[in-house]
Design a protein around this motif. Structure first.
Motif, short mmCIF file in Angstrom:
data_model
loop_
_atom_site.label_atom_id
_atom_site.label_comp_id
_atom_site.label_asym_id
_atom_site.label_seq_id
_atom_site.Cartn_x
_atom_site.Cartn_y
_atom_site.Cartn_z
N VAL A 122 -7.00 -0.40 -2.88
CA VAL A 122 -6.41 0.78 -3.61
C VAL A 122 -4.86 0.74 -3.69
O VAL A 122 -4.43 1.20 -4.90
N ARG A 123 -4.38 0.24 -2.72
CA ARG A 123 -2.81 0.26 -3.06
C ARG A 123 -2.37 -1.13 -3.85
O ARG A 123 -1.11 -0.74 -4.22
N ASP A 124 -3.18 -1.56 -4.33
CA ASP A 124 -2.74 -2.64 -5.53
C ASP A 124 -3.00 -2.03 -6.91
O ASP A 124 -2.22 -2.13 -7.74
N LEU A 125 -3.57 -0.86 -6.79
CA LEU A 125 -3.73 -0.19 -8.02
C LEU A 125 -2.89 1.14 -8.23
O LEU A 125 -2.40 1.21 -9.11
N ILE A 126 -2.60 1.95 -6.93
CA ILE A 126 -1.99 2.95 -6.83
C ILE A 126 -1.10 2.75 -5.63
O ILE A 126 -1.58 2.72 -4.47
N ALA A 127 0.02 2.46 -5.87
CA ALA A 127 0.93 1.66 -4.46
C ALA A 127 0.94 2.96 -3.47
O ALA A 127 0.96 2.60 -2.13
N ASN A 128 1.20 4.23 -3.74
CA ASN A 128 1.27 5.25 -2.64
C ASN A 128 -0.04 5.97 -2.21
O ASN A 128 0.08 7.21 -1.73
N LEU A 129 -1.18 5.49 -2.56
CA LEU A 129 -2.33 6.12 -2.39
C LEU A 129 -3.20 5.51 -1.38
O LEU A 129 -3.52 4.21 -1.47
N LYS A 130 -3.56 6.12 -0.49
CA LYS A 130 -4.79 5.51 0.45
C LYS A 130 -6.02 6.55 0.39
O LYS A 130 -6.02 7.82 0.63
N THR A 131 -7.27 6.07 0.08
CA THR A 131 -8.50 6.80 -0.19
C THR A 131 -9.76 5.75 -0.28
O THR A 131 -9.57 4.66 -0.42
N LYS A 132 -10.86 6.52 -0.10
CA LYS A 132 -12.12 5.57 -0.43
C LYS A 132 -12.81 6.20 -1.33
O LYS A 132 -12.93 7.55 -1.63
N VAL A 133 -13.22 5.56 -2.39
CA VAL A 133 -14.09 6.10 -3.57
C VAL A 133 -15.48 5.62 -3.53
O VAL A 133 -15.82 4.67 -3.25
N GLU A 134 -16.32 6.71 -3.79
CA GLU A 134 -17.76 6.64 -3.80
C GLU A 134 -18.07 7.19 -5.13
O GLU A 134 -17.37 8.00 -5.59
N ASN B 149 0.39 10.87 1.70
CA ASN B 149 -0.25 10.12 0.87
C ASN B 149 -0.12 10.76 -0.52
O ASN B 149 0.65 11.63 -0.36
N CYS B 150 -0.59 10.29 -1.41
CA CYS B 150 -0.48 10.66 -2.68
C CYS B 150 -0.99 12.30 -2.77
O CYS B 150 -2.26 12.25 -2.51
N TYR B 151 -0.16 13.04 -3.55
CA TYR B 151 -0.77 14.33 -3.67
C TYR B 151 -2.00 14.41 -4.19
O TYR B 151 -2.49 15.61 -4.14
#
Length: 220
Positions: free
Chosen positions: A36-48, A69-71
């Motif tokens: 995820v951080r390679d796509l959006i540097a300031n984001l941590k999340t899990k996508v389902e 984390n990203c807003y």
């Protein structure tokens, strides 16, 4: 027609948004194949992928300890960090800016205590604004039942609704116990494309701009 009958009339809303299963699958696959951080540097999340009542949605999962984390996945960042950043507009008034910063920071423990950072967010395409498909009450009821059963300790969030584009969806969400939380003001420009064929016979007019409030919903 009586006042009671008028009150019972369903809220009307155009269904302008379609989540195509192939696009949802591609989106979810991307965020699972690439860090995820390679796509959006300031984001941590899990996508389902979340499927309910014939609809399909991207679903993001975040824990409270992911903050900062990203807003788009973290209300503490949206309500506190973003607000503090906006005080730069008062740079010419340092005393006012300091007072606003102090007030905003004082609210941070309350926002964290709300539990909103520990969330499952439906239809999160990781944009600042996520257009939401039209949701009817049976779908919302099924959505709430499924997600609250699976995520007993998480806030269930749907972001980016507004009372101009999404009145029917807002109505059924409220009926199913979701709570409205103000996010930010948005501006909606009238779509005059349907009336273009009349343009030649009418004098030009300014595009209409309507200000609406953007909402995020939390289950009650």
């Amino acid at each position: 027609m009586s006042g009671a009958a008028t009150m019972e009339r369903p809220v009307q809303q155009a269904d302008r948004v379609e989540n195509k299963p192939a696009k949802v699958a591609a989106f979810v696959s991307l965020f699972n194949e690439v860090p995820v951080r390679d796509l959006i540097a300031n984001l941590k999340t899990k996508v389902e992928t979340f499927e309910i009542a014939g609809g399909v949605f991207p679903l993001t999962l975040n824990d409270a300890d992911d903050a900062p984390n990203c807003y788009i996945c973290c209300p503490t960042s949206a309500y506190i960090d973003y607000a503090i950043d906006e005080t730069r507009n008062f740079a010419a008034h340092p005393l006012l800016r300091s007072a606003l910063n102090a007030l905003i920071r004082a609210c941070a423990p309350l926002v964290r205590a709300s539990g909103l950072d520990h969330q499952a967010q439906v239809n999160n395409w990781l944009y600042s604004t996520n257009p939401v498909p039209l949701l009817n009450r049976p779908t919302v009821a099924s959505l709430r039942s499924a997600l609250t059963a699976r995520f007993t300790d998480r806030a269930i969030v749907i972001r980016s609704l507004n009372d101009i584009a999404d009145p029917a969806t807002i109505a059924v969400l409220k009926a199913e116990g979701f709570r409205m939380l103000a996010a930010r003001q948005i501006y909606i420009f009238a779509d005059r494309s349907a009336a273009r064929h009349e343009a030649r016979s009418r004098p030009p007019a300014r595009d209409t701009v309507r200000a609406g409030r953007k909402w995020r919903f939390q289950r009650g």
